[in-house]
Write an enzyme that holds these catalytic residues in place. Structure first.
Site, short mmCIF file in Angstrom:
data_model
loop_
_atom_site.label_atom_id
_atom_site.label_comp_id
_atom_site.label_asym_id
_atom_site.label_seq_id
_atom_site.Cartn_x
_atom_site.Cartn_y
_atom_site.Cartn_z
N GLU A 26 0.78 -0.74 0.07
CA GLU A 26 0.14 -0.18 -0.33
C GLU A 26 0.92 1.38 0.02
O GLU A 26 1.68 1.17 0.14
CB GLU A 26 -0.77 0.05 1.47
CG GLU A 26 -1.86 1.18 0.98
CD GLU A 26 -2.82 1.26 2.26
OE1 GLU A 26 -2.95 0.04 3.39
OE2 GLU A 26 -3.36 1.82 2.82
N ASN A 71 -6.75 1.53 2.71
CA ASN A 71 -7.53 2.62 3.74
C ASN A 71 -6.62 3.25 2.36
O ASN A 71 -7.61 4.66 1.52
CB ASN A 71 -7.09 2.99 4.27
CG ASN A 71 -7.55 2.56 6.03
OD1 ASN A 71 -8.90 1.28 5.76
ND2 ASN A 71 -6.91 2.28 6.96
N ASN A 171 -12.36 -0.68 -0.47
CA ASN A 171 -11.87 -1.36 0.46
C ASN A 171 -11.86 -1.35 1.66
O ASN A 171 -12.48 -0.26 1.90
CB ASN A 171 -10.50 -1.09 0.52
CG ASN A 171 -9.33 -1.71 1.90
OD1 ASN A 171 -8.74 -2.73 2.18
ND2 ASN A 171 -9.07 -0.53 2.73
N GLU A 172 -12.87 -1.94 2.64
CA GLU A 172 -12.98 -2.36 3.71
C GLU A 172 -14.67 -1.27 4.25
O GLU A 172 -14.27 -0.58 4.65
CB GLU A 172 -12.52 -2.02 5.33
CG GLU A 172 -11.19 -2.95 5.32
CD GLU A 172 -9.81 -2.80 5.77
OE1 GLU A 172 -9.51 -1.40 6.90
OE2 GLU A 172 -9.13 -4.17 6.15
N TYR A 243 -6.55 -8.94 11.60
CA TYR A 243 -5.45 -9.00 12.18
C TYR A 243 -5.29 -9.71 13.43
O TYR A 243 -5.92 -9.12 13.85
CB TYR A 243 -4.71 -7.22 12.21
CG TYR A 243 -4.74 -6.62 10.38
CD1 TYR A 243 -3.35 -6.92 10.03
CD2 TYR A 243 -5.49 -6.04 10.55
CE1 TYR A 243 -3.53 -6.26 8.84
CE2 TYR A 243 -5.56 -5.61 8.82
CZ TYR A 243 -4.46 -5.52 8.57
OH TYR A 243 -3.29 -5.20 6.88
N GLU A 291 -6.12 -9.11 3.09
CA GLU A 291 -5.89 -8.56 4.66
C GLU A 291 -5.04 -9.50 5.46
O GLU A 291 -6.12 -9.90 6.41
CB GLU A 291 -5.61 -7.11 4.86
CG GLU A 291 -5.22 -6.08 3.69
CD GLU A 291 -5.63 -4.52 4.22
OE1 GLU A 291 -5.96 -4.52 5.37
OE2 GLU A 291 -6.72 -3.73 3.78
N GLN A 352 1.67 -6.56 5.23
CA GLN A 352 1.87 -6.28 3.99
C GLN A 352 3.29 -7.15 3.68
O GLN A 352 3.60 -7.28 4.23
CB GLN A 352 1.95 -4.88 3.70
CG GLN A 352 0.85 -4.48 4.24
CD GLN A 352 0.39 -2.77 4.09
OE1 GLN A 352 1.24 -2.56 3.23
NE2 GLN A 352 -0.66 -2.28 4.25
O1 AHR Z 1 -2.58 -2.77 5.97
C1 AHR Z 1 -2.66 -2.12 6.81
C2 AHR Z 1 -4.13 -1.19 6.31
O2 AHR Z 1 -5.34 -2.62 7.60
C3 AHR Z 1 -4.88 -0.97 5.49
O3 AHR Z 1 -5.55 0.07 4.99
C4 AHR Z 1 -6.46 -1.44 6.01
O4 AHR Z 1 -7.17 -2.27 4.46
C5 AHR Z 1 -6.85 -2.05 7.62
O5 AHR Z 1 -7.53 -1.43 7.98
#
Ligand code: AHR
Length: 502
Positions: A26, A71, A171-172, A243, A291, A352
Site C-alpha cells: 500500500e 485505506n 477496500n473495507e 489482524y 489482508e 503487507q
Molecule cells: O494494512 C493496513 C490497513 O489495514 C489497510 O490500509 C486497511 O485496509 C486495513 O485496515
C-alpha cells in the site's frame, strides 16, 4: 505428549490456488518509498527500485500483490501516478495523514511486479470516487489501444496492456474510518454497478467485493449477506481481513486465535451458501483473504502521526511492527488455517510485504533484512503448492480464555502431485512439552524425509534487527524419519517446523 495423524492421498480438501500465498503493498509509511522504491539507494535499478528488496521478494515466490491500498485507495486518484514524474502532483493522503509524491504509480508498480515475477491485483477507489474512475482505470490498464485511456498509456511508454485479471471493488467499505464509507445497501449497489461496467469491458476479469474488515465489526455478518445479495452474480470473491494481536502478552490465548480465523471463514462460507441458495445460483463465490497478519507492536508509536500531530510527512515510519519469535508461531498457524480451508479461501495476501507490518524490513540508504515472520510465509509459499490434505489429527488440547479444545499440535499438509512430495507444516503450542508425532501415510508410495526445517527460540520475544539479522532463523531439523509408512518426528515446545517427504 503424543499426537497421531493420518494422511491419505485421496482424502483431500482442495487443490490450492497458488494465489493463497499473495501479498499486499500500500502507499503507506515506507512500504513504497524507501521500501521498494529508493532511487538513491546503492542497489537501485534503472527504475529506482531497490534490488536488495527485489531479491528478498523473489525468494518468497509471491504469486500476486494487491495494490495500491488499503485505506489509501479510498481517496486515491490513479491518474496522479501516470505521466512525467516531474509533473505528478503531491497529494495529501487522508487515510494515513501523510503526503504522497506520486513518484510511484501504476507503471512503476507494474515494472516492479515484472522484476519480482508476480501478478498484480489492483484495487479501484469506491470511497471518494466511483464507477467512472474505475472503468477508466481498467481501460488504461487492460485495453490494447485505440481508445482515449489506452492510447494515453501507450503515450506514457507502455505499448502492451498489462492484462490484469484480478480487481478489488474498493477496500473495507464497511469501516467508518474509510474515506467514503457506505452502508451495506449503498455499497452493494455501487459494487454491483461497477462490476457490471467492468464486466461489460471484459467478462473474464475476476472481481473481489468487500466483506467485513474483521469479525468484530458490528455489521458482520449481515454485511456479507446484504452485499452478496446485490453482487452475487457479478463477483467471484468476497474479501475478508483479520489482524492478530497479543497486547496482554498471553501466549496461550494468542496462539489459539486461529480458531477465531477458522470460525470467521466457516461463517462467511455459510453466508455465501445462503445467498447462493436464495438466488438459485449455480455459480460459486470464494473468499479472498486479502489482508492478514500480526499487527499491534507499532500501534502506540504511530499515534502522533495518525492524529496529525506531525503535519503531513512523506513516507514516515508507520506500522513498523518488529516481529518476534512468538509471531512466527502465529503466522504458521494462520497459514495452516488457510491451507485447511483452501476449498473456500482461494486468495490470501499477507499484509503487507515491505516495512509496513511486513516480513521484509529496510533501512533508508541501508540494508534490507528478513523479519522473523518471513520464514513461515516463505516455507508455505515455496513448498505449500499442490493439494491440501484432509488430515485426521488426534492430540491433547487446552482451553484458552476464548476457545475450547485447542490442539497443542496444529498441522497442515500439502501433496504436490507433480513432484510427488508431501509437505507438513506443524506448530507446537505447548510451552514446555515436546509432542511426538506419528503420521500414518497412506497411498503416497514410498516416501522419505527430503527436507526438515525447524524454528525454536528460548525467548518468545526474540526479534531480528539490522544488527542481528539471523537471531530468529530456521535450522535443519533432526530425527524425523519414515519407517513402515509412518513418519515420526518430535515437535519441541513452542516450535514451528516444515517436514518434506518425497
Ligand atoms: O494494512 C493496513 C490497513 O489495514 C489497510 O490500509 C486497511 O485496509 C486495513 O485496515
Amino acid at each position: 505428549m503424543k499426537a497421531t495423524i493420518t494422511a491419505h492421498k485421496d482424502y483431500t480438501v482442495s487443490k490450492i490456488d497458488d494465489r493463497l500465498y499473495g501479498a499486499f503493498l500500500e502507499h503507506l509509511g515506507r512500504a513504497i518509498y524507501t521500501g521498494i522504491y529508493e532511487p538513491d539507494h546503492p542497489t537501485a535499478d534503472e527504475n529506482g527500485m531497490r534490488k536488495d528488496v527485489i531479491d528478498l521478494v523473489k525468494e518468497l515466490n509471491v504469486p500476486v500483490v494487491r495494490y495500491p491500498g488499503g485505506n489509501f485507495v479510498s481517496a486515491y486518484n490513479w491518474e496522479d501516478g501516470i505521466g512525467p514524474k516531474e509533473e505528478r502532483p503531491v497529494r495529501l493522503d487522508l487515510a494515513w495523514h501523510t503526503s504522497d509524491s506520486n513518484q510511484v504509480g501504476i507503471h512503476e508498480f507494474a515494472d516492479w511486479c515484472e522484476s519480482v515475477g508476480t501478478e498484480m491485483m489492483l484495487a479501484v477507489n469506491l470511497g471518494s470516487r466511483g464507477l467512472d474512475a474505475a472503468r477508466n482505470f481498467v481501460e488504461y490498464v487492460n485495453h490494447p489501444g485505440g481508445s482515449y485511456w489506452s492510447d494515453l498509456r501507450i503515450a506514457n511508454g507502455k505499448k502492451e496492456p498489462w492484462d490484469v485479471k484480478l480487481w478489488c471493488l474498493g477496500n473495507e467499505m464497511d469501516g467508518p474510518w474509510q474515506i467514503g464509507h457506505k452502508d451495506a445497501e449503498e455499497y452493494g449497489k455501487l459494487a454491483a454497478e461497477t462490476a457490471k461496467a467492468i464486466r461489460a469491458f471484459d467478462k473474464s476479469l475476476e472481481l473481489v467485493v468487500c466483506g467485513s474488515s474483521h469479525s468484530n465489526m458490528p455489521t458482520y455478518p449481515q454485511w456479507e449477506a446484504t452485499v452478496l445479495e446485490h453482487t452475487y452474480d457479478v463477483v467471484d470473491y468476497i474479501s475478508l481481513h483479520m489482524y492478530f494481536a497479543n497486547p496482554e502478552k498471553n501466549a496461550s490465548n494468542y496462539l489459539a486465535l486461529n480458531q477465531k480465523l477458522d470460525d470467521y471463514i466457516v461463517a462467511v462460507q455459510g453466508v455465501i451458501n445462503f445467498v447462493k441458495a436464495k438466488k438459485r445460483s449455480k455459480k460459486d463465490v470464494y473468499i479472498s483473504f486479502d489482508e492478514w497478519n500480526v499487527w499491534y507492536h507499532s500501534r502506540q508509536q504511530d499515534r502522533k502521526i495518525l492524529e496529525g500531530q506531525q503535519g503531513w510527512p512523506h513516507a514516515p515510519a508507520l506500522l513498523e511492527d518488529i516481529y518476534n519469535f512468538e509471531d512466527v508461531l502465529q503466522v504458521g498457524l494462520i497459514l495452516n488455517t488457510f491451507i485447511r480451508r483452501s476449498d473456500v479461501v482461494k486468495i490470501g495476501c499477507i499484509a503487507q510485504l515491505v516495512n509496513v507490518i511486513a516480513p521484509i524490513m529496510t533501512e533508508k540508504g541501508g540494508d534490507a533484512w528478513r523479519q522473523t515472520i518471513y520464514y513461515p510465509y516463505y516455507f508455505a509459499s515455496v513448498f505449500g503448492r499442490g493439494t491440501a490434505l484432509d488430515l485426521r489429527v488426534d492430540c491433547p488440547a487446552y482451553d484458552s480464555e476464548q476457545y475450547q479444545n485447542v490442539g497443542y499440535a496444529d498441522v497442515s499438509a500439502v501433496h504436490n502431485e507433480e513432484d510427488g512430495t508431501v509437505t507438513l507444516f506443524a506448530v507446537n503450542r505447548h510451552s514446555s512439552e515436546t509432542i511426538e508425532i506419528s503420521t500414518l501415510l497412506q497411498g503416497f508410495g514410498d516416501l522419505k524425509v527430503i527436507d526438515h526445517q525447524i524454528m525454536t527460540h528460548e525467548d518468545l520475544n526474540a526479534v531480528n534487527t539490522v544488527g542481528n539479522k539471523d537471531n530468529v532463523a530456521p535450522r535443519k531439523g533432526e530425527g524425523a524419519g519414515v519407517s513402515g509408512g509412518i513418519l515420526t518426528a518430535s515437535l519441541p515446545p513452542y516450535s514451528y517446523q516444515m517436514i518434506r517427504l518425497g
